[in-house]
Design an enzyme around this catalytic site. Structure first.
Site, PDB file in Angstrom:
ATOM      1  N   CYS A   2       0.829  -1.196   0.000  1.00  0.00           N
ATOM      2  CA  CYS A   2       0.000   0.000   0.000  1.00  0.00           C
ATOM      3  C   CYS A   2       0.870   1.256   0.000  1.00  0.00           C
ATOM      4  O   CYS A   2       2.040   1.217   0.352  1.00  0.00           O
ATOM      5  CB  CYS A   2      -0.941   0.054   1.193  1.00  0.00           C
ATOM      6  SG  CYS A   2      -2.003  -1.385   1.393  1.00  0.00           S
ATOM      7  N   ARG A  27       5.292  -0.597  -4.798  1.00  0.00           N
ATOM      8  CA  ARG A  27       5.009  -1.287  -3.536  1.00  0.00           C
ATOM      9  C   ARG A  27       3.955  -2.379  -3.707  1.00  0.00           C
ATOM     10  O   ARG A  27       3.764  -3.206  -2.813  1.00  0.00           O
ATOM     11  CB  ARG A  27       4.546  -0.271  -2.491  1.00  0.00           C
ATOM     12  CG  ARG A  27       5.632   0.707  -2.084  1.00  0.00           C
ATOM     13  CD  ARG A  27       5.096   1.775  -1.162  1.00  0.00           C
ATOM     14  NE  ARG A  27       4.733   1.254   0.136  1.00  0.00           N
ATOM     15  CZ  ARG A  27       5.557   1.187   1.178  1.00  0.00           C
ATOM     16  NH1 ARG A  27       6.793   1.602   1.061  1.00  0.00           N
ATOM     17  NH2 ARG A  27       5.146   0.720   2.334  1.00  0.00           N
ATOM     18  N   TRP A  73      -3.365  -2.517  -1.293  1.00  0.00           N
ATOM     19  CA  TRP A  73      -3.091  -3.945  -1.482  1.00  0.00           C
ATOM     20  C   TRP A  73      -4.069  -4.675  -0.576  1.00  0.00           C
ATOM     21  O   TRP A  73      -4.024  -4.530   0.638  1.00  0.00           O
ATOM     22  CB  TRP A  73      -1.645  -4.247  -1.106  1.00  0.00           C
ATOM     23  CG  TRP A  73      -1.164  -5.622  -1.444  1.00  0.00           C
ATOM     24  CD1 TRP A  73      -0.676  -6.059  -2.638  1.00  0.00           C
ATOM     25  CD2 TRP A  73      -1.098  -6.743  -0.551  1.00  0.00           C
ATOM     26  NE1 TRP A  73      -0.302  -7.379  -2.543  1.00  0.00           N
ATOM     27  CE2 TRP A  73      -0.557  -7.824  -1.267  1.00  0.00           C
ATOM     28  CE3 TRP A  73      -1.440  -6.937   0.797  1.00  0.00           C
ATOM     29  CZ2 TRP A  73      -0.355  -9.085  -0.712  1.00  0.00           C
ATOM     30  CZ3 TRP A  73      -1.241  -8.188   1.364  1.00  0.00           C
ATOM     31  CH2 TRP A  73      -0.699  -9.241   0.610  1.00  0.00           C
ATOM     32  N   ASN A  99      -2.711   2.041   5.948  1.00  0.00           N
ATOM     33  CA  ASN A  99      -1.910   0.852   5.686  1.00  0.00           C
ATOM     34  C   ASN A  99      -1.895   0.007   6.950  1.00  0.00           C
ATOM     35  O   ASN A  99      -1.803   0.545   8.055  1.00  0.00           O
ATOM     36  CB  ASN A  99      -0.468   1.225   5.336  1.00  0.00           C
ATOM     37  CG  ASN A  99      -0.352   1.924   4.003  1.00  0.00           C
ATOM     38  OD1 ASN A  99      -1.296   1.983   3.233  1.00  0.00           O
ATOM     39  ND2 ASN A  99       0.826   2.464   3.721  1.00  0.00           N
ATOM     40  N   GLY A 100      -1.933  -1.306   6.783  1.00  0.00           N
ATOM     41  CA  GLY A 100      -1.904  -2.196   7.939  1.00  0.00           C
ATOM     42  C   GLY A 100      -3.198  -2.968   8.084  1.00  0.00           C
ATOM     43  O   GLY A 100      -4.043  -2.995   7.180  1.00  0.00           O
ATOM     44  N   GLU A 482      17.253 -18.712  -4.277  1.00  0.00           N
ATOM     45  CA  GLU A 482      16.990 -17.350  -4.744  1.00  0.00           C
ATOM     46  C   GLU A 482      16.651 -17.347  -6.234  1.00  0.00           C
ATOM     47  O   GLU A 482      15.748 -16.622  -6.676  1.00  0.00           O
ATOM     48  CB  GLU A 482      18.208 -16.467  -4.465  1.00  0.00           C
ATOM     49  CG  GLU A 482      18.168 -15.086  -5.103  1.00  0.00           C
ATOM     50  CD  GLU A 482      17.011 -14.217  -4.645  1.00  0.00           C
ATOM     51  OE1 GLU A 482      16.776 -13.172  -5.294  1.00  0.00           O
ATOM     52  OE2 GLU A 482      16.330 -14.563  -3.657  1.00  0.00           O
ATOM     53  N   LYS A 486      13.136 -15.954  -7.812  1.00  0.00           N
ATOM     54  CA  LYS A 486      13.049 -14.908  -8.840  1.00  0.00           C
ATOM     55  C   LYS A 486      12.173 -15.357  -9.992  1.00  0.00           C
ATOM     56  O   LYS A 486      11.342 -14.590 -10.507  1.00  0.00           O
ATOM     57  CB  LYS A 486      14.442 -14.547  -9.357  1.00  0.00           C
ATOM     58  CG  LYS A 486      15.207 -13.600  -8.478  1.00  0.00           C
ATOM     59  CD  LYS A 486      14.563 -12.213  -8.464  1.00  0.00           C
ATOM     60  CE  LYS A 486      15.144 -11.379  -7.340  1.00  0.00           C
ATOM     61  NZ  LYS A 486      14.695 -11.792  -6.002  1.00  0.00           N
ATOM     62  N   GLU A 489       8.527 -15.350  -8.910  1.00  0.00           N
ATOM     63  CA  GLU A 489       8.000 -14.008  -8.665  1.00  0.00           C
ATOM     64  C   GLU A 489       7.587 -13.298  -9.948  1.00  0.00           C
ATOM     65  O   GLU A 489       6.520 -12.672  -9.993  1.00  0.00           O
ATOM     66  CB  GLU A 489       9.063 -13.148  -7.970  1.00  0.00           C
ATOM     67  CG  GLU A 489       9.248 -13.410  -6.498  1.00  0.00           C
ATOM     68  CD  GLU A 489      10.303 -12.491  -5.903  1.00  0.00           C
ATOM     69  OE1 GLU A 489      10.063 -11.986  -4.797  1.00  0.00           O
ATOM     70  OE2 GLU A 489      11.348 -12.275  -6.534  1.00  0.00           O
ATOM     71  N   HIS A 505      16.463 -38.558  -3.080  1.00  0.00           N
ATOM     72  CA  HIS A 505      15.569 -38.870  -1.966  1.00  0.00           C
ATOM     73  C   HIS A 505      14.141 -38.428  -2.240  1.00  0.00           C
ATOM     74  O   HIS A 505      13.394 -38.115  -1.303  1.00  0.00           O
ATOM     75  CB  HIS A 505      16.098 -38.228  -0.684  1.00  0.00           C
ATOM     76  CG  HIS A 505      17.452 -38.723  -0.283  1.00  0.00           C
ATOM     77  ND1 HIS A 505      17.666 -39.977   0.239  1.00  0.00           N
ATOM     78  CD2 HIS A 505      18.679 -38.145  -0.369  1.00  0.00           C
ATOM     79  CE1 HIS A 505      18.946 -40.142   0.483  1.00  0.00           C
ATOM     80  NE2 HIS A 505      19.588 -39.040   0.115  1.00  0.00           N
ATOM     81  N   LYS A 602       6.404  -4.756  -2.677  1.00  0.00           N
ATOM     82  CA  LYS A 602       7.824  -4.537  -2.409  1.00  0.00           C
ATOM     83  C   LYS A 602       8.132  -4.583  -0.916  1.00  0.00           C
ATOM     84  O   LYS A 602       9.071  -5.234  -0.490  1.00  0.00           O
ATOM     85  CB  LYS A 602       8.246  -3.178  -2.995  1.00  0.00           C
ATOM     86  CG  LYS A 602       9.712  -2.839  -2.813  1.00  0.00           C
ATOM     87  CD  LYS A 602      10.591  -3.767  -3.626  1.00  0.00           C
ATOM     88  CE  LYS A 602      12.038  -3.350  -3.596  1.00  0.00           C
ATOM     89  NZ  LYS A 602      12.898  -4.342  -4.254  1.00  0.00           N
TER      90      LYS A 602
END
Length: 607
Positions: A2, A27, A73, A99-100, A482, A486, A489, A505, A602
């Site tokens: 947000c 964001r 968001w 926000n929150g 990582e 990526k 995402e 395994h 973000k």
């Protein structure tokens, strides 16, 4: 997550608010809106649209000198026009952006329903607008009304409030979600991130948790929820509007990938000491005696920061011979951890605002743990909460998928490992080898970037794949994680990372012609074992993409991405750059919106 923007001054608020929202698009959000105080009424324009379309809906002709804006968001309620911010009370007097998340939202909703107020949205934010409006009937101060309501809420918030009958001020508050004041010349700004402010001012004030601020065109005052005045220090941020410009690049992720040689040079500048073969990290407040006293190191991060922390733990343990490990910060406080008084805890966060990591820091401090921060934002909450740490110097990072901050995190851990190692048993010769390698790292990254066209060709060849494995051993296991993250995402390709030895395994059952494997093969003592891994995958018909700085049999890889050698323990960094380009070009081939991947943000400021 947000974005909040607010303005009070002598100019027209609408274009300033819209430009601020544009700067905060990175964001992550699903709707946008603004509220302007025009006369003694609010003009609210909001919808489940991008900022560009909101700009068209707002149009020209708004002269209001005060207003609020928001990108949402979704948390409470789906992304719809009704659920978009700002939210107002039933009379349209009070507008709130938030926000929150309010943890007692249902209790507050029931209270409003019992009082005959029926909220029109599914959000928790609208409840605040109704409650503040009700408080204004019994108080002369908007600040007091906001304070009274916030004393009744549980959860995290960063809010800004506008009262149409007081069109010369805004009231803002924070608890767990950042709020920054921007100080201009006869005008004041509010934002959840300095990115929205630097076009207008570099003078900022960071609110602390439990603080409120009332701002007017020429002044501001801050206080606590208990109505005690607080004194704030103005900070000058070291970024400018130019740092956020896209330039000749098509998106920010590509720009930031190519900024990494410069970012790494900035990270090591003035911090490497060839004479004594060590590093100097001025942000650490611990002296040599205290740094030598730690018997173990624990690193905490989320997402990419957690994977980098794994690599950082390896570096610290290898060079300093101190037991070190990494753990997801999101799990740390919920498992009732035993806090070791002889351990050094390190919180890692690009934004410095990651909610789960901040909560871990606060848990550590409550229990007497010694914690430092590794962040990219010196004025961020985690940086201020820790009070000591290492600044990444990566520069502003806009794309949701982190690249240069990830690289600089690893570099900073390498410098910390070098520093701790030289205080113990790391030899001068070995220390100088590490210093030399860190100096050479930017050139090695440039060499990887110079091979982008070849990496793009490999990525396009395999862009048909709906799923991939990323395989690595020891130093390269965090890099594999990582790399897989990526790809997930930004391309939405299902990617999973495994240690090479774990393939037998279970995961080998999934290997077939439709499951390419990206295998990281370093030129080290495990080369023969990694070649055996390639043979196992090829024997089962699996396509292999080898990322390597070693010589491997040509028949064991369907494609090879070559990277330069730097140093046995620092080579994983250049492998990471190659995987960034690989994921980026797959996402490009698939036509994805690179900088704003779906469902992600973000800065993750909610649990």
């Amino acid at each position: 997550m947000c974005g909040i923007v607010g303005y009070v001054g002598g100019g027209q608020a609408a274009p300033i608010l819209l430009e601020g929202l544009h700067r905060l698009e990175y964001r992550g959000y699903d709707s946008a809106g603004l509220a302007l105080a025009e006369g003694d009424k609010l003009q609210v324009i909001k919808a489940a649209v991008r900022v560009g379309e909101l700009r068209e809906r707002v149009g020209d002709g708004h002269t209001a000198p005060v207003g609020l804006a928001h990108t949402r968001w979704a948390t409470h309620g789906e992304p719809t026009d009704i659920n978009a911010h700002p939210h107002t009370d039933a009379g349209g007097r009070v507008a709130v952006v938030h926000n929150g998340m309010l943890e007692n939202a249902e209790e507050l909703r029931e209270e409003l329903l019992a009082a005959g107020v029926t909220p029109g949205s599914e959000t928790d934010t609208e409840l605040l607008a109704h409650l503040i409006a009700a408080e204004l009937d019994g108080t002369e101060s908007l600040e007091d009304a906001v304070r009274a309501v916030l004393r009744r809420v549980d959860g995290a918030y960063g809010i800004a409030v506008l009262d149409a009958t007081r069109p010369t001020e805004l009231v803002v508050a924070r608890d767990g979600s950042p709020i920054v004041l921007g100080i201009g010349d006869g005008e004041m700004f509010v934002a959840s991130d300095v990115a929205a402010l630097v076009r207008h001012t570099q003078r900022v004030v960071y609110l602390d948790d439990g603080e409120l601020a009332t701002i007017s065109a020429g002044d501001y005052r801050t206080s606590t929820l208990g109505a005690n005045r607080t004194a704030k220090t103005t900070t000058t941020v070291d970024v400018t509007d130019e740092d956020y410009r896209l330039g000749d690049y098509t998106n920010y992720m590509h720009k930031e990938i190519h900024e990494q040689p410069t970012a790494v040079r900035r990270a090591v500048l003035g911090r490497l000491d060839d004479r004594f073969a060590t590093a100097h990290l001025g942000g650490l407040q611990q002296d040599a005696r205290e740094l030598r006293s730690f018997r173990s190191v624990k690193l905490l991060g989320c997402g990419s920061a957690y994977y980098v922390a794994q690599l950082g733990a390896n570096l610290i343990e290898e060079w300093a011979r101190i037991p070190a490990d990494a753990e997801p910060a999101s799990e740390f406080r919920y498992r009732n951890p035993v806090i070791d008084p002889d351990a050094l805890y390190i919180a890692v966060s690009q934004s410095g605002e990651t909610k789960d990591t901040l909560a871990a820091v606060q848990e550590l401090k409550r229990k007497g743990g010694r914690v430092i921060g590794v962040v990219n934002a010196p004025g961020s909450t985690i940086a201020r909460e820790c009070g000591s740490g290492i600044y990444l110097h990566a520069g502003p990072e806009v794309s949701v998928a982190s690249t240069k901050a990830v690289t600089n995190m690893t570099v900073c851990f390498a410098m910390l490992g070098l520093l701790l190692g030289r205080m113990r048993d790391l030899s001068v010769a070995r220390g100088r080898g590490i210093v030399s390698a860190l100096d050479a790292l930017p050139k090695a990254i440039e060499d990887v970037l110079a091979a982008e066209e070849a990496i793009a060709e490999v990525a396009e060849r395999f862009s048909w794949a709906a799923r991939m494995f990323f395989i690595g051993r020891v130093w390269y296991w965090p890099v594999a994680r990582e790399g897989a993250l990526k790809l997930k995402e930004i391309s939405y390709v299902h990617a999973e990372a495994y240690q090479a030895a774990e393939l037998k395994h279970g995961p080998l059952a999934l290997i077939d012609s439709g499951m390419p494997s990206v295998v990281l093969v370093g030129d080290d003592e495990l080369l023969a074992k990694n070649v055996a891994t390639l043979e196992q995958i090829k024997a089962r018909g699996g396509p292999v993409i080898a990322v390597t700085n070693a010589e491997i049999p040509a028949d064991l890889a369907d494609a090879v991405i070559r990277v330069p050698r730097v140093h046995p323990e620092l080579d994983p960094i250049v492998f990471t750059i190659a995987l960034q380009l690989f994921g980026y070009h797959i996402a490009t081939a698939l036509g994805r919106e690179i900088d704003k991947p779906r469902n992600l943000a973000k800065s993750v400021t909610v649990e």
